[in-house]
Write an enzyme that holds these catalytic residues in place. Sequence first.
Site, PDB file in Angstrom:
ATOM      1  NE  ARG A 231     -42.871 -35.635  19.228  1.00 59.98           N
ATOM      2  CZ  ARG A 231     -42.049 -34.522  19.377  1.00 59.98           C
ATOM      3  NH1 ARG A 231     -42.432 -33.399  18.775  1.00 59.98           N
ATOM      4  NH2 ARG A 231     -40.794 -34.451  20.032  1.00 59.98           N
ATOM      5  CG  ASP A 255     -42.849 -27.187  13.202  1.00 60.49           C
ATOM      6  OD1 ASP A 255     -41.955 -26.782  12.023  1.00 60.49           O
ATOM      7  OD2 ASP A 255     -42.306 -27.572  14.278  1.00 60.49           O
ATOM      8  CD  GLU A 260     -41.910 -34.983  12.058  1.00 61.80           C
ATOM      9  OE1 GLU A 260     -42.686 -34.319  12.199  1.00 61.80           O
ATOM     10  OE2 GLU A 260     -40.745 -34.913  12.898  1.00 61.80           O
ATOM     11  CG  HIS A 292     -40.095 -31.298  14.033  1.00 62.80           C
ATOM     12  ND1 HIS A 292     -40.475 -32.650  14.461  1.00 62.80           N
ATOM     13  CD2 HIS A 292     -39.840 -30.763  15.158  1.00 62.80           C
ATOM     14  CE1 HIS A 292     -40.481 -32.745  15.811  1.00 62.80           C
ATOM     15  NE2 HIS A 292     -40.162 -31.763  16.396  1.00 62.80           N
ATOM     16  CD  GLN A 293     -39.267 -23.601  10.134  1.00 59.33           C
ATOM     17  OE1 GLN A 293     -39.064 -23.944   9.108  1.00 59.33           O
ATOM     18  NE2 GLN A 293     -38.885 -22.330  10.514  1.00 59.33           N
TER      19      GLN A 293
HETATM   20  P1  NAD Z   1     -45.890 -30.255  28.928  1.00 62.87           P
HETATM   21  O1  NAD Z   1     -45.741 -31.697  29.416  1.00 62.87           O
HETATM   22  O2  NAD Z   1     -45.514 -29.277  29.702  1.00 62.87           O
HETATM   23  O3  NAD Z   1     -47.418 -30.175  28.493  1.00 62.87           O
HETATM   24  C1  NAD Z   1     -48.259 -31.028  27.911  1.00 62.87           C
HETATM   25  C2  NAD Z   1     -49.543 -31.163  28.414  1.00 62.87           C
HETATM   26  O4  NAD Z   1     -50.490 -32.090  27.743  1.00 62.87           O
HETATM   27  C3  NAD Z   1     -49.625 -31.683  30.021  1.00 62.87           C
HETATM   28  O5  NAD Z   1     -50.474 -30.488  30.595  1.00 62.87           O
HETATM   29  C4  NAD Z   1     -50.611 -32.822  29.735  1.00 62.87           C
HETATM   30  O6  NAD Z   1     -51.280 -33.037  30.951  1.00 62.87           O
HETATM   31  C5  NAD Z   1     -51.327 -32.608  28.577  1.00 62.87           C
HETATM   32  N1  NAD Z   1     -51.918 -33.806  28.012  1.00 62.87           N
HETATM   33  C6  NAD Z   1     -51.481 -35.082  27.923  1.00 62.87           C
HETATM   34  N2  NAD Z   1     -52.287 -35.867  27.343  1.00 62.87           N
HETATM   35  C7  NAD Z   1     -53.500 -35.402  27.022  1.00 62.87           C
HETATM   36  C8  NAD Z   1     -54.597 -35.695  26.406  1.00 62.87           C
HETATM   37  N3  NAD Z   1     -55.069 -36.743  26.081  1.00 62.87           N
HETATM   38  N4  NAD Z   1     -55.525 -34.399  26.372  1.00 62.87           N
HETATM   39  C9  NAD Z   1     -55.198 -32.990  26.665  1.00 62.87           C
HETATM   40  N5  NAD Z   1     -54.163 -32.661  27.350  1.00 62.87           N
HETATM   41  C10 NAD Z   1     -53.400 -33.747  27.399  1.00 62.87           C
HETATM   42  O7  NAD Z   1     -45.122 -30.236  27.385  1.00 62.87           O
HETATM   43  P2  NAD Z   1     -44.782 -29.254  26.480  1.00 62.87           P
HETATM   44  O8  NAD Z   1     -43.487 -28.892  26.496  1.00 62.87           O
HETATM   45  O9  NAD Z   1     -45.774 -28.162  26.395  1.00 62.87           O
HETATM   46  O10 NAD Z   1     -44.561 -29.870  25.158  1.00 62.87           O
HETATM   47  C11 NAD Z   1     -45.841 -30.529  24.502  1.00 62.87           C
HETATM   48  C12 NAD Z   1     -45.588 -31.250  23.101  1.00 62.87           C
HETATM   49  O11 NAD Z   1     -44.857 -30.382  22.058  1.00 62.87           O
HETATM   50  C13 NAD Z   1     -44.364 -32.263  23.362  1.00 62.87           C
HETATM   51  O12 NAD Z   1     -44.747 -33.531  23.967  1.00 62.87           O
HETATM   52  C14 NAD Z   1     -43.529 -32.361  22.027  1.00 62.87           C
HETATM   53  O13 NAD Z   1     -44.521 -33.439  21.447  1.00 62.87           O
HETATM   54  C15 NAD Z   1     -44.026 -30.935  21.220  1.00 62.87           C
HETATM   55  N6  NAD Z   1     -42.879 -30.403  20.900  1.00 62.87           N
HETATM   56  C16 NAD Z   1     -42.567 -30.004  19.518  1.00 62.87           C
HETATM   57  C17 NAD Z   1     -41.507 -29.081  19.415  1.00 62.87           C
HETATM   58  C18 NAD Z   1     -41.026 -28.782  17.571  1.00 62.87           C
HETATM   59  O14 NAD Z   1     -40.209 -28.536  17.606  1.00 62.87           O
HETATM   60  N7  NAD Z   1     -42.388 -28.978  16.924  1.00 62.87           N
HETATM   61  C19 NAD Z   1     -40.965 -28.632  20.360  1.00 62.87           C
HETATM   62  C20 NAD Z   1     -40.867 -29.182  21.497  1.00 62.87           C
HETATM   63  C21 NAD Z   1     -42.116 -29.898  22.009  1.00 62.87           C
END
Ligand code: NAD
Length: 340
Positions: A231, A255, A260, A292-293
Amino acid sequence: MKVVAYSIKSFEKEFLAKANQKKHDITLISNPLGLETTRYAEGKDAVVVFTNDDVSRPVIEQLAALGIKFIATRSTGTDHIDKQAAAQYGIKLANVPHYSPQAIAEHTVALALSLNRRLAKAQEHAQHFDFRQEGLMGFNFYGKTVGVIGLGHIGQAVANIFTGLGCLVIGYDIAPQPELKNITTVTLEELYAQSDIISLHTPLTPGTRHFINAAILKQMKDGVMLLNTSRGCLINTADVLKALNSGKVGYLGMDVYEHEKGLFFEDHEHDAIKDSLLQDLISHPDVLVTPHQAYLTREAVQQIADQTIKNLDMWQQSKCVGKACICAKNCRAIETAITI
Ligand code: NAD
């Protein structure tokens, strides 16, 4: 169930149609959700949104007044939704808890490889039949240390790919982690001090907003490569631009962008005034920006559509959406307690 789905891109339609099989009456519109577009939700039971839709308290108030009972986001991230406001108005919420983490992980590594080997510049030169090699020097990933922050689904998938490239992967997560294959867990201080490449995979929460800022950048190695496919607000972008200009940060692959909303997912080529911070980043030779792709693979988009329709199915049967439940007052826990 009668549904309106906002911010629908043309390529999503076939995947949603395949998942829906005409079960729900879904109106697909390209407009984002906001105060001006809540009127499209009139007469509907549910609203389907995406990451850059405005699902803030004032919008939720309007949706509640129109009788909306459910909001499903076609994303894993839920930072765009005011969950407390939804709870207050009895609106249930769902996301797509996990879909193809490999899609995002592969894009993250694509950014890293492309930045390092200057692929965008080489292609631009090739288009002018300029095949010189000056300015295209990269480094081997083999033997480098990659620091992964957030060791969830995507963080672990990223770690696996970098391991395959011969990198040493170290990682940090706020939650205690079981022993992870391919990742040595370290403190954040150790991660900043040791990593040649740092990749961010935490959700955006009040605790992670501007996680990467001027003070933190000082703790990193000179010339570090930063990757953010999570994000935009995880990074204080202005601080990172300064660090790029001073050489502290060597490369930035992004990304997602802090500002955005209202910009990504649309064509802004002819805007009279453009976001100057983003312009500075795009024109920087060591920055690669994608819109954001990272999620954008056929497999991931189908999984998103399937889970979104499944969420609507469950609500229609008056059931909780299980792991997809993101309600502030966790209705899953309440339902489980009732069932027991
Ligand atoms: P997930 O829930 O499987 O993993 C997130 C991890 O981050 C967890 O293990 C959590 O404990 C950890 N975390 C939370 N706060 C933290 C902190 N302060 N310090 C360290 N670790 C911390 O989620 P995921 O499926 O791996 O997705 C992660 C992020 O990716 C989503 O929240 C989303 O914002 C982003 N995302 C982006 C796209 C994109 O197209 N660019 C697509 C999907 C997800």
